[in-house]
Design a protein around this motif. Structure first.
Motif, PDB file in Angstrom:
ATOM      1  N   ARG A 194      25.041 -77.918  30.990  1.00  0.00           N
ATOM      2  CA  ARG A 194      24.510 -76.635  31.460  1.00  0.00           C
ATOM      3  C   ARG A 194      25.592 -75.551  31.425  1.00  0.00           C
ATOM      4  NH1 ARG A 194      21.561 -75.538  37.364  1.00  0.00           N
ATOM      5  NH2 ARG A 194      21.860 -73.267  37.397  1.00  0.00           N
ATOM      6  N   TRP A 195      26.823 -75.918  31.752  1.00  0.00           N
ATOM      7  CA  TRP A 195      27.903 -74.948  31.831  1.00  0.00           C
ATOM      8  C   TRP A 195      28.873 -75.058  30.659  1.00  0.00           C
ATOM      9  CZ3 TRP A 195      29.478 -74.534  37.710  1.00  0.00           C
ATOM     10  CH2 TRP A 195      28.515 -73.740  38.362  1.00  0.00           C
ATOM     11  N   ASP A 196      28.401 -75.552  29.542  1.00  0.00           N
ATOM     12  CA  ASP A 196      29.230 -75.602  28.336  1.00  0.00           C
ATOM     13  C   ASP A 196      29.464 -74.177  27.834  1.00  0.00           C
ATOM     14  OD1 ASP A 196      30.591 -76.814  26.188  1.00  0.00           O
ATOM     15  OD2 ASP A 196      28.805 -76.711  24.938  1.00  0.00           O
ATOM     16  N   ASP A 197      30.727 -73.757  27.722  1.00  0.00           N
ATOM     17  CA  ASP A 197      31.089 -72.414  27.225  1.00  0.00           C
ATOM     18  C   ASP A 197      30.407 -71.313  28.031  1.00  0.00           C
ATOM     19  OD1 ASP A 197      32.224 -74.057  25.350  1.00  0.00           O
ATOM     20  OD2 ASP A 197      31.083 -73.309  23.656  1.00  0.00           O
ATOM     21  N   ILE A 198      30.478 -71.382  29.343  1.00  0.00           N
ATOM     22  CA  ILE A 198      29.694 -70.503  30.209  1.00  0.00           C
ATOM     23  C   ILE A 198      30.556 -69.405  30.830  1.00  0.00           C
ATOM     24  CG2 ILE A 198      30.024 -71.704  32.402  1.00  0.00           C
ATOM     25  CD1 ILE A 198      26.649 -70.490  31.035  1.00  0.00           C
ATOM     26  N   TYR A 199      29.916 -68.297  31.169  1.00  0.00           N
ATOM     27  CA  TYR A 199      30.515 -67.309  32.067  1.00  0.00           C
ATOM     28  C   TYR A 199      29.787 -67.431  33.398  1.00  0.00           C
ATOM     29  CZ  TYR A 199      32.434 -63.097  34.078  1.00  0.00           C
ATOM     30  OH  TYR A 199      33.109 -62.219  34.908  1.00  0.00           O
TER      31      TYR A 199
END
Length: 279
Positions: A194-199
């Motif tokens: 879900r938070w792969d490469d996330i801001y």
């Protein structure tokens, strides 16, 4: 010629612009080798000076910054009054705009930011500033070996007294989740995906939003910051994105989805530090 080395001298937490993946948070361990003649103390450089001077210089020029490839055809820049604007495009019509004080950005004279090009830039910067008896500097940057699930995230903390207030700096972080006292690899992988490469943005800092993009803006002690990203690259929490609040957010989301279970979340912020929350 003598060689002095220090393994794992320090770590660097930053975000950078990747030509295929966009805005990425990163955490790297830094080791150093110094080659040169011996000084009047019989040393290439005193270990205390290596630890103090090198860490101070690396922190000043690269840590907690947005690092951008100045030669990339995907990047355009504009500067005025000690401020800088970056516009970056990648993928299928993905675009980013970042406006901040100039000190929050490090422009590398490269077309692609990698551990190798960053290590070269650090070595060149240090060569200009360390004593003349040092003839060669070798920097080794390495990712943490993570057996658990992990994700790379960027964020900014407007209330922070130091450089964490910069709107686009980040980390490579592991996550560990216990459900009813037992490790849940499935839930760890779910959050890492879900938070792969996330801001990770704060709802309070969201100045404007649509289905296509998010625009974040705030003022802090270092100045005014703005960041516009595709909405698919963002996730919101209802608090500042400190690691404590990130851990609490994950624990609360898990409890909401599985009210019959008890959770303990270990959220990391880069290497070997983080927060624990329960729900």
């Amino acid at each position: 010629m003598s060689v002095l080395f220090v393994n794992d001298l320090t770590s660097i937490d930053f975000s950078y612009l990747h030509n295929q993946r966009g805005l990425l948070g990163e955490s790297l361990s830094l080791g150093i080798r110094l080659s040169g003649s011996l000084d009047e103390q019989g040393m290439v450089l005193d270990f205390a000076d290596v630890k103090r001077q090198v860490k101070q210089l690396v922190d000043e020029h690269f840590d907690h910054k947005l690092i951008a490839p100045a030669r990339s055809s995907q990047l355009s820049t504009d500067t005025w009054d000690n401020r800088i604007e970056l516009k970056f495009r990648w993928g299928d019509n993905m675009q980013l705009k970042h406006v901040s004080p100039a000190e929050a950005v490090s422009l590398l004279d490269v077309s692609d930011v990698t551990p190798g090009t960053l290590a070269t830039a650090i070595a060149e910067m240090l060569q200009e500033r360390l004593p003349e008896n040092i003839s060669e500097i070798e920097i080794n940057l390495s990712e943490e070996v993570i057996d658990e699930s992990s994700y790379q995230y960027s964020h900014g903390l407007k209330h922070h007294a130091g450089n964490c207030q910069r709107i686009a700096h980040g980390h490579r972080s592991r996550i560990i989740i216990y459900r009813n006292g037992t490790r849940s690899i499935e839930l760890e992988e779910e959050w890492a995906d879900r938070w792969d490469d996330i801001y990770i943005g704060s709802l309070e800092d969201l100045a404007d939003a649509s289905d296509e993009c998010h625009h974040y803006a705030y003022s802090s002690s270092q100045g005014n910051f703005e960041l516009t990203l595709p909405a698919v690259c963002c996730d919101l929490i209802n608090a500042d994105s400190t690691v404590e609040n990130i851990a609490e957010h994950i624990a609360e989301q898990l409890k909401s989805s599985h009210p019959e279970s008890h959770f303990e979340v270990h959220a990391y912020e880069g290497m070997d530090k983080g927060a624990i929350a329960t729900s």
